[in-house]
Motif scaffolding. Structure first.
Motif, short mmCIF file in Angstrom:
data_model
loop_
_atom_site.label_atom_id
_atom_site.label_comp_id
_atom_site.label_asym_id
_atom_site.label_seq_id
_atom_site.Cartn_x
_atom_site.Cartn_y
_atom_site.Cartn_z
N LEU A 1 0.84 -1.20 0.00
CA LEU A 1 0.00 0.00 0.00
C LEU A 1 0.87 1.25 0.00
CD1 LEU A 1 -2.68 1.64 0.50
CD2 LEU A 1 -2.31 1.19 2.94
N ILE A 2 1.93 1.25 0.81
CA ILE A 2 2.84 2.40 0.87
C ILE A 2 3.48 2.64 -0.49
CG2 ILE A 2 4.97 3.28 1.92
CD1 ILE A 2 4.17 1.64 4.44
N LEU A 3 3.93 1.58 -1.14
CA LEU A 3 4.58 1.71 -2.44
C LEU A 3 3.63 2.28 -3.49
CD1 LEU A 3 6.67 -1.58 -2.75
CD2 LEU A 3 7.55 0.75 -2.57
N LEU A 4 2.35 1.96 -3.39
CA LEU A 4 1.38 2.41 -4.40
C LEU A 4 0.93 3.86 -4.19
CD1 LEU A 4 -0.87 -0.78 -4.60
CD2 LEU A 4 0.61 0.12 -6.43
N ALA A 5 1.23 4.44 -3.03
CA ALA A 5 0.71 5.77 -2.69
C ALA A 5 1.38 6.89 -3.47
CB ALA A 5 0.90 6.01 -1.20
N ARG A 6 0.66 8.01 -3.54
CA ARG A 6 1.23 9.23 -4.14
C ARG A 6 2.15 9.93 -3.16
NH1 ARG A 6 -0.30 14.05 -3.07
NH2 ARG A 6 -2.32 13.36 -2.28
N GLU A 7 1.77 9.97 -1.88
CA GLU A 7 2.57 10.67 -0.87
C GLU A 7 2.71 9.77 0.36
OE1 GLU A 7 2.65 14.92 1.61
OE2 GLU A 7 0.78 14.22 0.70
N VAL A 8 3.94 9.69 0.88
CA VAL A 8 4.22 8.85 2.05
C VAL A 8 4.81 9.72 3.15
CG1 VAL A 8 5.44 6.82 2.91
CG2 VAL A 8 4.68 6.89 0.51
N LEU A 9 4.20 9.65 4.34
CA LEU A 9 4.67 10.38 5.49
C LEU A 9 5.54 9.48 6.37
CD1 LEU A 9 1.32 12.16 6.47
CD2 LEU A 9 3.13 13.01 4.95
N ASP A 10 6.48 10.10 7.08
CA ASP A 10 7.37 9.36 7.99
C ASP A 10 8.21 8.33 7.26
OD1 ASP A 10 6.45 10.84 10.10
OD2 ASP A 10 5.07 9.32 10.83
N THR A 11 8.72 8.71 6.11
CA THR A 11 9.59 7.81 5.36
C THR A 11 10.95 8.47 5.13
OG1 THR A 11 9.68 6.33 3.45
CG2 THR A 11 8.95 8.59 3.02
N ARG A 12 11.87 7.74 4.56
CA ARG A 12 13.20 8.28 4.26
C ARG A 12 13.13 9.22 3.06
NH1 ARG A 12 17.93 4.40 5.06
NH2 ARG A 12 18.47 5.21 3.01
N ALA A 13 14.03 10.17 3.03
CA ALA A 13 14.05 11.15 1.94
C ALA A 13 14.35 10.50 0.60
CB ALA A 13 15.08 12.23 2.24
N ASP A 14 15.08 9.38 0.61
CA ASP A 14 15.46 8.74 -0.65
C ASP A 14 14.51 7.60 -1.04
OD1 ASP A 14 16.18 7.02 1.36
OD2 ASP A 14 18.17 6.57 0.57
N ALA A 15 13.38 7.46 -0.34
CA ALA A 15 12.40 6.42 -0.67
C ALA A 15 11.59 6.83 -1.90
CB ALA A 15 11.48 6.16 0.51
N HIS A 16 11.13 5.83 -2.63
CA HIS A 16 10.34 6.07 -3.84
C HIS A 16 8.94 5.47 -3.66
CE1 HIS A 16 14.12 6.98 -5.92
NE2 HIS A 16 14.60 5.89 -5.36
N SER A 17 7.96 6.03 -4.36
CA SER A 17 6.65 5.40 -4.43
C SER A 17 6.16 5.46 -5.87
CB SER A 17 5.65 6.06 -3.48
OG SER A 17 5.43 7.41 -3.82
N LEU A 18 5.09 4.71 -6.15
CA LEU A 18 4.66 4.50 -7.53
C LEU A 18 3.53 5.43 -7.96
CD1 LEU A 18 4.82 0.63 -7.28
CD2 LEU A 18 6.33 2.05 -8.69
N GLY A 19 2.84 6.08 -7.02
CA GLY A 19 1.83 7.06 -7.36
C GLY A 19 0.59 6.51 -8.03
N ALA A 20 0.30 5.22 -7.84
CA ALA A 20 -0.87 4.62 -8.49
C ALA A 20 -2.15 4.88 -7.72
CB ALA A 20 -0.66 3.12 -8.67
N LEU A 21 -2.04 5.23 -6.43
CA LEU A 21 -3.19 5.60 -5.61
C LEU A 21 -3.04 7.05 -5.17
CD1 LEU A 21 -3.46 2.43 -3.32
CD2 LEU A 21 -5.17 3.17 -4.99
N ASP A 22 -4.06 7.85 -5.40
CA ASP A 22 -4.01 9.27 -5.02
C ASP A 22 -4.32 9.39 -3.53
OD1 ASP A 22 -3.90 12.01 -5.04
OD2 ASP A 22 -5.85 12.27 -6.02
N ILE A 23 -3.38 8.94 -2.73
CA ILE A 23 -3.57 8.93 -1.28
C ILE A 23 -2.30 9.43 -0.58
CG2 ILE A 23 -5.23 7.04 -1.30
CD1 ILE A 23 -2.96 5.17 -0.38
#
Length: 206
Positions: free
Chosen positions: A84-106
């Protein structure tokens, strides 16, 4: 669609359990560790694990860009916990160099329920799964789980914690088009209804 081919992202986490659930539900499966293994998939499951590590491995392996493109083009996906975190548009409390896929507008918050010792189980109503009058609730296992703090207008909330505790009302399940994301681990309970629900979404997208 008969016997859809579902990939299970096999970088880390509950890969074996998800594969077993999907096969019991009638899907063919493929473990996905390289970009070439994304070809020809009807859907993709992103399991739990450690989201920052998984995002780094996606980047190192050259899968990040191709997977983002496939999701943008409508590939059905089902993410659980770290997925779920990987699919999100924005992730809070994560590392600055982490990536996400932006498939869910959450907007999702990592480890929102606390650390490993704060893991818990509860029963949930899940839209699309427990809608029938006699349907049993989904027994949900939360392990260092995220929750969803914000949703875009095209996102449907499909599950909230409703046990009356400190996290009562927290959003733990969402859907946007053919993409499904939940905070918990259905692969650990033997209840395959969420995997079957995902396969119904895949069939509807075909």
């Amino acid at each position: 669609m008969t016997d859809p081919l579902i990939g299970v992202l096999a970088l880390q986490g509950g890969v074996v359990e998800h594969r077993a659930s999907l096969e019991r539900a009638g899907a063919r499966t493929r473990l996905v560790r390289r970009t070439a293994q994304l070809e020809g998939l009807d859907g993709l499951v992103l399991p739990g694990g450690e989201s920052t590590t998984m995002s780094k491995l996606l980047d190192i392996g050259g899968m990040l860009g191709p997977l983002r493109g496939m999701l943008a083009d409508g590939l059905p996906a089902f993410g659980t916990c770290a997925g779920l975190i990987l699919l999100a548009r924005e992730v809070l409390d994560t590392r600055a160099d982490a990536h996400s896929l932006g498939a869910l507008d959450i907007t999702v918050r990592r480890n929102a329920f606390g650390r490993q010792v704060d893991s818990f189980e509860t029963d949930l109503a899940v839209t699309g799964v427990t809608d029938g009058e006699d349907a049993a609730p989904v027994h949900a296992v939360f392990i260092r789980a995220p929750w969803v703090e914000g949703v875009g207008e095209d996102v449907s909330v499909i599950a909230r914690v409703s046990d009356g505790g400190a996290a009562h009302g927290a959003v733990v399940g969402v859907r946007q088009g053919p993409v499904l994301g939940i905070s918990f681990h259905p692969e650990l309970t033997g209840d395959d209804r969420l995997h079957r629900h995902f396969l119904d979404i895949v069939a509807g997208q075909a």
